[in-house]
Write an enzyme that holds these catalytic residues in place. Structure first.
Site, PDB file in Angstrom:
ATOM      1  N   GLU A  46       1.427  -3.035  15.288  1.00  6.75           N
ATOM      2  CA  GLU A  46       2.087  -1.938  15.928  1.00  6.75           C
ATOM      3  C   GLU A  46       0.953  -0.950  16.904  1.00  6.75           C
ATOM      4  O   GLU A  46       0.099  -0.097  16.354  1.00  6.75           O
ATOM      5  CB  GLU A  46       2.106  -0.780  14.619  1.00  6.75           C
ATOM      6  CG  GLU A  46       3.314   0.335  15.047  1.00  6.75           C
ATOM      7  CD  GLU A  46       2.902   0.940  14.298  1.00  6.75           C
ATOM      8  OE1 GLU A  46       4.552   2.279  13.682  1.00  6.75           O
ATOM      9  OE2 GLU A  46       2.349   1.604  13.214  1.00  6.75           O
ATOM     10  N   ASP A  54      -0.981  -1.749  10.725  1.00  4.56           N
ATOM     11  CA  ASP A  54       0.178  -1.165  11.253  1.00  4.56           C
ATOM     12  C   ASP A  54      -0.929   0.124  11.867  1.00  4.56           C
ATOM     13  O   ASP A  54      -2.203  -0.290  11.927  1.00  4.56           O
ATOM     14  CB  ASP A  54      -0.108  -0.029   9.767  1.00  4.56           C
ATOM     15  CG  ASP A  54       0.829   1.087   9.292  1.00  4.56           C
ATOM     16  OD1 ASP A  54       1.377   1.212   9.985  1.00  4.56           O
ATOM     17  OD2 ASP A  54       0.144   1.920   9.267  1.00  4.56           O
ATOM     18  N   ASP A  61      12.740  -5.625  -4.736  1.00  9.67           N
ATOM     19  CA  ASP A  61      11.861  -6.159  -5.550  1.00  9.67           C
ATOM     20  C   ASP A  61      11.924  -7.861  -4.896  1.00  9.67           C
ATOM     21  O   ASP A  61      12.710  -8.196  -3.913  1.00  9.67           O
ATOM     22  CB  ASP A  61      11.912  -6.543  -6.655  1.00  9.67           C
ATOM     23  CG  ASP A  61      12.960  -6.928  -7.261  1.00  9.67           C
ATOM     24  OD1 ASP A  61      13.844  -8.066  -6.882  1.00  9.67           O
ATOM     25  OD2 ASP A  61      13.919  -6.118  -8.296  1.00  9.67           O
ATOM     26  N   ASP A 106      15.557  -1.596 -11.712  1.00  8.00           N
ATOM     27  CA  ASP A 106      15.469  -0.304 -11.803  1.00  8.00           C
ATOM     28  C   ASP A 106      15.763   0.745 -10.579  1.00  8.00           C
ATOM     29  O   ASP A 106      14.633   1.838 -10.372  1.00  8.00           O
ATOM     30  CB  ASP A 106      13.625  -0.092 -11.650  1.00  8.00           C
ATOM     31  CG  ASP A 106      12.523  -1.181 -10.459  1.00  8.00           C
ATOM     32  OD1 ASP A 106      13.706  -1.892  -9.859  1.00  8.00           O
ATOM     33  OD2 ASP A 106      11.855  -1.507 -10.427  1.00  8.00           O
ATOM     34  N   ASP A 136       1.752  -6.839   5.703  1.00  9.01           N
ATOM     35  CA  ASP A 136       2.137  -5.872   6.065  1.00  9.01           C
ATOM     36  C   ASP A 136       0.432  -5.246   6.036  1.00  9.01           C
ATOM     37  O   ASP A 136      -0.337  -5.820   4.835  1.00  9.01           O
ATOM     38  CB  ASP A 136       2.860  -4.276   6.151  1.00  9.01           C
ATOM     39  CG  ASP A 136       3.059  -3.846   7.501  1.00  9.01           C
ATOM     40  OD1 ASP A 136       2.402  -2.802   8.129  1.00  9.01           O
ATOM     41  OD2 ASP A 136       4.194  -3.016   7.290  1.00  9.01           O
ATOM     42  N   HIS A 161      11.777   0.794  10.594  1.00  5.70           N
ATOM     43  CA  HIS A 161      11.148   1.405   9.270  1.00  5.70           C
ATOM     44  C   HIS A 161      11.176   3.235   9.440  1.00  5.70           C
ATOM     45  O   HIS A 161      11.108   3.802   8.767  1.00  5.70           O
ATOM     46  CB  HIS A 161      10.966   0.898   7.804  1.00  5.70           C
ATOM     47  CG  HIS A 161       9.134   1.036   8.393  1.00  5.70           C
ATOM     48  ND1 HIS A 161       9.067   0.083   9.637  1.00  5.70           N
ATOM     49  CD2 HIS A 161       8.439   1.806   8.013  1.00  5.70           C
ATOM     50  CE1 HIS A 161       7.858   0.058  10.046  1.00  5.70           C
ATOM     51  NE2 HIS A 161       6.888   1.441   8.180  1.00  5.70           N
ATOM     52  N   ASP A 162      10.951   3.195  11.277  1.00  2.00           N
ATOM     53  CA  ASP A 162      10.426   4.530  10.885  1.00  2.00           C
ATOM     54  C   ASP A 162      11.356   5.191  11.625  1.00  2.00           C
ATOM     55  O   ASP A 162      10.669   6.432  12.744  1.00  2.00           O
ATOM     56  CB  ASP A 162       8.620   4.328  11.804  1.00  2.00           C
ATOM     57  CG  ASP A 162       7.510   3.672  10.991  1.00  2.00           C
ATOM     58  OD1 ASP A 162       7.660   4.500   9.327  1.00  2.00           O
ATOM     59  OD2 ASP A 162       7.234   3.024  11.500  1.00  2.00           O
ATOM     60  N   ASP A 205      17.481  -5.361  -4.934  1.00  2.00           N
ATOM     61  CA  ASP A 205      17.125  -5.169  -6.596  1.00  2.00           C
ATOM     62  C   ASP A 205      17.417  -5.983  -7.928  1.00  2.00           C
ATOM     63  O   ASP A 205      18.842  -6.140  -7.451  1.00  2.00           O
ATOM     64  CB  ASP A 205      17.184  -3.569  -6.759  1.00  2.00           C
ATOM     65  CG  ASP A 205      16.650  -2.695  -8.308  1.00  2.00           C
ATOM     66  OD1 ASP A 205      15.663  -4.155  -9.355  1.00  2.00           O
ATOM     67  OD2 ASP A 205      17.058  -2.133  -9.280  1.00  2.00           O
TER      68      ASP A 205
HETATM   69  O1  ISL Z   1       0.794   7.033  16.301  1.00  2.38           O
HETATM   70  C1  ISL Z   1       1.900   7.515  16.318  1.00  2.38           C
HETATM   71  C2  ISL Z   1       2.906   7.855  17.863  1.00  2.38           C
HETATM   72  O2  ISL Z   1       1.667   7.739  19.053  1.00  2.38           O
HETATM   73  C3  ISL Z   1       2.786   7.666  15.391  1.00  2.38           C
HETATM   74  O3  ISL Z   1       4.203   7.083  15.229  1.00  2.38           O
HETATM   75  C4  ISL Z   1       1.802   6.637  14.529  1.00  2.38           C
HETATM   76  O4  ISL Z   1       1.549   5.309  15.427  1.00  2.38           O
HETATM   77  C5  ISL Z   1       3.091   5.557  13.078  1.00  2.38           C
HETATM   78  O5  ISL Z   1       3.951   6.552  12.230  1.00  2.38           O
HETATM   79  C6  ISL Z   1       2.474   4.908  12.980  1.00  2.38           C
HETATM   80  O6  ISL Z   1       3.437   4.641  11.575  1.00  2.38           O
HETATM   81  C7  ISL Z   1       3.140   2.992  10.438  1.00  2.38           C
HETATM   82  O7  ISL Z   1       2.367   4.132   9.955  1.00  2.38           O
HETATM   83  C8  ISL Z   1       2.297   4.761   9.074  1.00  2.38           C
HETATM   84  C9  ISL Z   1       3.320   4.804   8.304  1.00  2.38           C
HETATM   85  O8  ISL Z   1       3.689   6.038   7.913  1.00  2.38           O
HETATM   86  C10 ISL Z   1       4.307   4.321   8.962  1.00  2.38           C
HETATM   87  O9  ISL Z   1       5.633   4.105   7.866  1.00  2.38           O
HETATM   88  C11 ISL Z   1       3.996   3.338   9.605  1.00  2.38           C
HETATM   89  O10 ISL Z   1       5.037   2.357  10.702  1.00  2.38           O
HETATM   90  C12 ISL Z   1       0.794   5.475   8.369  1.00  2.38           C
HETATM   91  O11 ISL Z   1       0.925   4.243   7.179  1.00  2.38           O
END
Ligand code: ISL
Length: 559
Positions: free
Chosen positions: A257, A200, A29, A25, A98, A329-330, A21
């Site tokens: 993804e 995504d 960024d 804030d 993304d 990040h997931d 940052d």
């Molecule tokens: O399909 C899934 C599992 O079989 C889910 O895990 C899904 O594909 C995944 O959560 C997708 O993640 C992405 O899209 C989401 C977002 O919250 C995540 O951060 C992102 O990486 C919705 O946009």
């Protein structure tokens, strides 16, 4: 297999909200990313994936996009984005945005127009359906819990579809007009000078249009929405169009993804003329999943984890290049997820790094991985921000877990573990912000931070720098990029080992992935030990004695 410029590159994911940052804030960024480009270059990064920075209400931290053509003012301006692209180019860093096109935010202009007139033009951009006597059209459960159907305000029996949060309505890819809007937007960004996209949740864009319900799989009366996705066919029409209309003409690099792909479709996705350049390998991050959500997950079993990675490597090498991650990040932090807490330290973290980075495929690092950042203890559910964490916590409680057990499941699994601010130094808020950080800073930042590790030769950060340089060195670059992968020493149940072979050159990557020493009887003679995480390698005759989490990369003599 055709050779492509990106085959031998290394990627890095920035989660902008938590990176750096510069305006106080409490939210990272674009200027913060620009400031750290030299740091990334020095680390050895060639490709930078930036999680969404478009205007967004942030229900899902930017994965709910309200305007595809803008930059959220929290992150900066379009001029900042242009400067970032120019500065990255100077350093030979390729930038990926993304691409979130399974859904928009409910605040997107298209959805607002659709709500105002569900039967009009914009209603066709989304999925609006009549219910059954006021009840939802099907019994599918959304990824973030509850029905995928939300009632349209002002109507008794009309619903819209959302596979994720209700604030993330799904786009209707069957509608050609919508697809044209998407292609226009993708080309607009590519024309602006970005090098490609991370794509995504893409498997979700194709729905089964039978709109069938399935047997409920839990007490909520709902069923996993993947029942429907499994039945959906014909995604190739959309993805082929996206490739031909946008990616190919721009020579864009794309990483999908992609979850739950049918094996026979792999080549369509990442083969020579695949929809994407590459896609992430996720199988190994899911080996501990239970049936019912996080509270039901087990521990990562080493052999299962190792063998899953092996299986995937073997499956892919005839087809294309996957992208390998330890975390994103997931996910929880890899250093907490794939290493027992009691074993966390330089040796275990460096061993994990070496094993994953020298696999076949593109390594993608996630911010903070390079300093061994760990999961973060949160003291209550209120301290968490993530929508999925809140859902999983509620699910755990409903299923009879105590508060403590539910929090433990979040500690192990929450997406916020990876979203806590990047730890730059030992000053207040880890040097991330001079304001109040949007999410708690991990209390271990005084011990684990970039500055401290820059000053110490034997740190995880300096190890990562050497490791990436080794992978990209003139001598080994071809081997680690194109070399065949083969599992090795699988009969040892604490050993993670594999060969990489190209022509007459072969290396063995061998690691004792546990807290006890172990002896391995070598099956081959080696010429040179070429990369290590311990100062000394003990080999007497053909017996190699390995310390806990010792990894050895040796070049073998191919007689
Ligand atoms: O399909 C899934 C599992 O079989 C889910 O895990 C899904 O594909 C995944 O959560 C997708 O993640 C992405 O899209 C989401 C977002 O919250 C995540 O951060 C992102 O990486 C919705 O946009």
């Amino acid at each position: 297999m055709d050779r492509k410029w990106w085959h031998d590159r290394i990627g890095y994911q920035v989660y902008p909200k938590s990176f750096l940052d510069t305006d106080g804030d409490g939210i990272g960024d674009l200027k913060g990313i620009i400031r750290k480009l030299d740091y990334l270059q020095e680390l050895g990064i060639d490709i930078l994936w930036i999680s969404p920075v478009y205007p967004s209400p942030m229900v899902d931290n930017g994965y709910d996009i309200a305007d595809y053509y803008g930059i959220d003012s929290r992150f900066g301006t379009m001029e900042d984005m242009e400067l970032l692209l120019a500065e990255a180019k100077k350093r030979n860093i390729h930038v990926l945005m993304d691409l979130v096109v399974n859904h928009t935010s409910d605040q997107h202009e298209w959805f607002q127009k659709a709500l105002a007139d569900p039967d009009g033009e914009y209603g066709q951009y989304y999925y609006f359906k009549d219910g059954i006597d006021g009840r939802p059209p099907t019994n599918w459960r959304s990824y973030f819990g509850g029905s995928v159907w939300e009632k349209v305000p002002g109507y008794d029996n009309k619903f819209y579809l959302h596979l994720f949060a209700k604030e993330q309505p799904d786009l209707n890819w069957e509608n050609k007009a919508l697809r044209e809007e998407i292609y226009r937007m993708v080309n607009w960004w590519l024309d602006k000078g970005i090098d490609g996209f991370r794509i995504d949740a893409i498997i979700n864009i194709k729905k089964d249009l039978e709109w069938e319900s399935y047997p409920a799989d839990n007490t909520d009366g709902l069923c996993d929405v993947r029942n429907m996705l499994k039945k959906a066919t014909g995604i190739g029409k959309f993805l082929g169009e996206l490739r031909d209309r946008c990616f190919l003409p721009h020579g864009a690099f794309t990483v999908g993804e992609v979850f739950d792909l049918k094996e026979e479709e792999l080549a369509d996705f990442v083969g020579d003329n695949g929809y994407f350049s590459t896609m992430f390998a996720f199988e190994h991050v899911m080996v501990h999943y239970g049936e019912n959500g996080w509270y039901d997950n087990g521990e990562v079993q080493f052999v299962k984890w190792r063998d899953t990675i092996f299986k995937n490597q073997l499956k892919l090498q005839e087809i294309g290049f996957e992208s390998n991650i330890i975390e994103n990040h997931d996910e929880p932090r890899g250093a907490s997820h794939f290493i027992p807490e009691k074993d966390y330290g330089f040796y275990s973290v460096s061993a994990l790094a070496t094993l994953m980075i020298l696999l076949r495929g593109l390594p993608f690092l996630y911010q903070g991985q390079e300093i061994g950042m760990t999961n973060c203890p949160f003291s209550s559910i209120e301290e968490y921000d993530d929508i999925e964490t809140k859902d999983q916590y509620a699910l755990a409680i409903e299923s009879g877990c105590s508060e403590k057990e539910a929090l433990l499941a979040c500690y192990r699994q929450s997406r916020d573990n990876c979203r806590t601010p990047m730890q730059w130094d030992a000053s207040a808020n880890a040097g991330f912000t001079t304001g109040t950080p949007w999410l708690k800073v991990n209390p271990n930042y005084k011990e684990i931070n970039v500055l401290a590790q820059e000053q110490e030769y034997g740190s995880v950060l300096n190890f990562y720098r050497r490791l990436l340089a080794f992978r990209k060195s003139e001598e080994y670059r071809e081997l680690f990029t194109y070399g065949e992968f083969a599992p090795a020493y699988e009969e040892y149940d604490t050993v993670f080992a594999y060969y990489r072979t190209l022509g007459s050159k072969r290396v063995l990557v061998l690691c004792n992935y546990c807290a006890e020493p172990c002896s391995v009887k070598l099956k081959e003679t080696y010429e040179n030990v070429v990369f290590v995480n311990y100062p000394q390698v003990t080999c007497v005759g053909d017996m190699l004695t390995l310390e806990p989490y010792q990894v050895v990369v040796a070049e073998l003599s191919l007689a």
